[in-house]
Write an enzyme that holds these catalytic residues in place. Structure first.
Site, PDB file in Angstrom:
ATOM      1  N   LYS A 151       0.147  -2.076 -11.949  1.00 54.09           N
ATOM      2  CA  LYS A 151       1.293  -0.856 -12.379  1.00 54.09           C
ATOM      3  C   LYS A 151       1.834   0.086 -10.982  1.00 54.09           C
ATOM      4  CE  LYS A 151       1.682   3.605 -13.590  1.00 54.09           C
ATOM      5  NZ  LYS A 151       3.003   3.542 -13.544  1.00 54.09           N
ATOM      6  N   GLU A 226      -7.511   7.321  -3.705  1.00 54.35           N
ATOM      7  CA  GLU A 226      -6.315   7.764  -2.316  1.00 54.35           C
ATOM      8  C   GLU A 226      -5.954   9.092  -2.747  1.00 54.35           C
ATOM      9  OE1 GLU A 226      -7.269   6.945   0.509  1.00 54.35           O
ATOM     10  OE2 GLU A 226      -8.198   5.090   0.461  1.00 54.35           O
ATOM     11  N   GLU A 350       0.641  20.450  -1.022  1.00 53.54           N
ATOM     12  CA  GLU A 350       0.161  19.506  -0.394  1.00 53.54           C
ATOM     13  C   GLU A 350       2.307  19.988  -1.365  1.00 53.54           C
ATOM     14  OE1 GLU A 350      -0.016  15.663  -2.579  1.00 53.54           O
ATOM     15  OE2 GLU A 350       0.012  14.736  -0.537  1.00 53.54           O
TER      16      GLU A 350
END
Ligand code: NDP
Length: 446
Positions: A151, A226, A350
Site C-alpha cells: 500500500k 520504521e 519531527e
C-alpha cells in the site's frame, strides 16, 4: 482520486481509490499465489528478482521522472534512488540462497533450523521515498518466499503501480506482488486487521506506527516499524569544521527535510560555535532550491499544503538564516536555520521539513546527554578528528544507525532501523531477511 505534482499543484494522474473489498481481493490473490511462490527454489526466485532489477535499470529514467513529478524531489535525487532500488533487488537476488539454517549438536539425533516464509505480508509505505522504501520491503519479502500486498501512500502511488507492472514483465507470477491504492485508514487498517496477513512492514509516523502495533496484537501479526526521528549531528570543536559545515545542510535539507534520518538537531561544541554557524549559513545559502526537473536542483517543494503549514508552525520569530524559495504555485518552503535549546519544540518534534535547530553544547558528556534526550533513536552523526572520541560517543548514542565524519544512514548492504520510539526491526542488508522469515526447528531421531 487526483494525484498532484507538488511543484506545480497541477494534477498529473487520476487513480481509482480502493476500499475494503479491493484490499480483501488483493490479500486473496496473494494467498492463492503463495504456495507456488514459496515452492520455487530460492535460486529461481533470485533469478526473477535479478530480472526485475534489470528492468528497473532499463526503465530508470522513466521511474525517476515519475517519482520527481509525484513527490517533487530533484531529478538527480530520484535517479539515485531508482539506482538504489535496482541494487536492492540485485542484492536480495544474490542473498536469498545464502540465508542459511544451522545444524545444532543434540543428543539422539540431528537438529536443524529451516527458514520458512511467513505467508502474505502487508507493506505500508509513506510518501517521502515511495519507490525506495517499497523496494527495501519487497526485496527481502519476495526473496524469502512471501507474497505481498503493497500500500503506497495515497499522495504518491504512481511509482509503485509502475513497479508492479515491471514485476509482472520480469516474470514474477501474477498475484505475488499486489499494489492497492487507497487511504491508510481504510486499506492500511484492513491489511493490519486482516487474518490472512501474517506480517506488516510499516514505515511512517510514530503515531500511526503505534496504532499499527496495537491492532496487530489481535492476530499476533509480526510487525517491523520504521518510524520518526530527531537525529543529532554532533560537531566537536576538534572536527574538520569546513567539512562538517559543508555536509550538514544536505543531511537535513535533502528531500526538503522530509526524511526520517534528517539530522535536524545540529549540536555544536561551544568552542567552535560561532565559526561553525558562519560556515553553516554560507553552505546553506548555496543549496539550489527550484524546479525539481532541472538537473542541478538540490531541493524541491514539500509534499502538500498541509505539510507546509505544519512545517511553518515550527518557525516563529527571526531565524538565524532563511533561504530563498520560488513564489507562485508549489508547496515551497525555504531552508531555515534556527538557534534553539534542546527543550524547544523545534528540537523535540519531527519537523519533516527544511528547518534545522542549531544547539550549543559544552563538552563530550553534554553532547551525549543532549543527543539522547529525545524519544527517538533512528540515526545521527559525529564529527571529530579524535578517533577514540568518535567511537566512544557512537557507542553512547542510542540510535540504530550512526556515521562518523559523514552523514549517511542507508546502504543496500547494511542494517537500517531504529532504537526507542523510532521503531524496531531492521531493513536492508542480510538482517532484513530475518524480518520476513520464521525459524523452524527440526529434530530427526537417529
Ligand atoms: P503516516 O504515518 O500517516 O503515513 C504512513 C503510511 O501509513 C501511509 O501509507 C498512510 O496511508 C498509512 N496509514 C495511515 N493511517 C493508517 C492506519 N490507520 N493504518 C495503516 N496504515 C495507515 O504519515 P503521514 O504521511 O501522514 O505524515 C505525517 C507525519 O509523519 C509527517 O509529517 C512526518 O513527521 C511523519 N512521517 C515520518 C516518516 C518516516 O519515514 N519517519 C514517513 C512519513 C511521515 P495514507 O497516507 O495513504 O493515508
Amino acid at each position: 482520486m487526483l494525484v498532484v505534482n507538488p511543484a506545480t499543484e497541477q494534477p498529473i494522474a487520476e487513480v481509482e481509490q480502493a476500499g475494503i473489498g479491493e484490499t480483501d481481493a488483493a490479500v486473496a490473490r496473494a494467498k492463492a499465489a503463495f504456495p507456488a511462490w514459496r515452492a520455487l527454489a530460492p535460486g529461481d526466485r533470485g533469478r526473477l528478482l535479478r530480472r526485475l532489477a534489470m528492468l528497473v535499470e532499463e526503465h530508470g529514467e522513466e521511474l525517476a521522472r515519475i517519482e520527481t513529478r509525484n513527490v517533487g524531489k530533484p531529478i538527480s535525487d530520484s535517479r539515485g534512488e531508482v539506482g538504489m532500488v535496482a541494487d536492492v533487488f540485485h542484492f536480495y537476488a544474490g542473498a536469498v540462497d545464502k540465508h542459511h539454517g544451522e545444524t545444532i549438536p543434540v543428543a539422539g539425533g540431528v537438529d536443524m533450523t529451516l527458514r520458512e516464509p511467513l505467508g502474505v505480508v502487508g507493506l505500508i509505505v509513506p510518501w517521502n521515498f515511495p519507490l525506495n522504501i517499497s523496494s527495501w520491503k519487497l526485496g527481502p519479502a519476495l526473496a524469502c518466499g512471501n507474497t505481498v500486498v503493497l500500500k503506497p501512500a495515497e499522495l504518491t502511488p504512481l511509482s509503485a503501480l509502475r513497479l508492479a507492472e515491471l514485476a509482472l514483465a520480469a516474470g514474477i507470477p501474477e498475484g505475488v506482488v499486489n499494489v492497492v491504492v487507497g487511504k491508510g485508514s481504510v486499506v492500511g487498517q484492513r491489511l493490519v486487521d486482516h487474518p490472512d496477513v501474517a506480517k506488516i512492514g510499516f514505515t511512517g509516523s510514530t503515531e500511526v506506527g503505534r496504532s499499527v502495533m496495537r491492532a496487530a496484537a489481535a492476530t499476533i501479526k509480526r510487525v517491523t516499524l520504521e518510524l520518526g526521528g530527531k537525529s543529532a549531528n554532533v560537531i566537536f570543536a576538534d572536527a574538520d569544521l569546513e567539512a562538517a559545515a559543508a555536509a550538514a545542510p544536505y543531511a537535513v535539507f535533502g528531500n526538503a527535510g522530509q526524511d526520517c534520518c534528517a539530522r535536524s538537531r545540529i549540536l555544536v561544541e561551544r568552542a567552535a560555535y560561532d565559526r561553525l554557524l558562519d560556515l553553516l549559513v554560507d553552505a546553506t545559502r548555496g543549496i539550489k532550491v527550484g524546479d525539481p526537473e532541472e538537473d542541478s536542483t538540490e531541493m524541491g517543494p514539500l509534499i502538500s499544503a498541509e505539510q507546509r503549514e505544519k512545517v511553518a508552525s515550527f518557525v516563529d520569530g527571526d531565524p538565524v538564516f532563511r533561504g530563498d524559495a520560488p513564489n507562485g504555485p508549489g508547496f515551497w518552503f525555504p531552508c531555515t536555520l534556527v538557534e534553539a535549546s534542546n527543550d524547544d519544540r523545534v528540537a523535540r518534534e519531527e519537523v519533516f521539513g527544511p528547518v534545522a535547530a542549531v544547539i550549543p553544547f559544552a563538552g563530550e558528556e553534554e553532547a551525549i546527554r543532549l543527543a539522547n534526550d529525545t524519544p527517538y533513536g533512528l540515526s545521527g552523526s559525529i564529527w571529530t578528528e579524535n578517533g577514540a572520541r568518535g567511537l566512544r560517543v557512537a557507542r553512547a548514542i542510542d540510535t540504530g544507525v550512526l556515521s562518523i565524519n559523514a552523514n549517511t544512514s542507508v546502504r543496500v548492504q547494511t542494517p537500517f532501523g531504529g532504537f526507542k520510539q523510532s521503531g524496531f526491526g531492521r531493513e536492508l542488508g542480510m538482517h532484513a531477511l530475518e524480518g520476513y522469515s520464521d525459524v523452524k526447528n527440526l529434530f530427526i531421531a537417529t
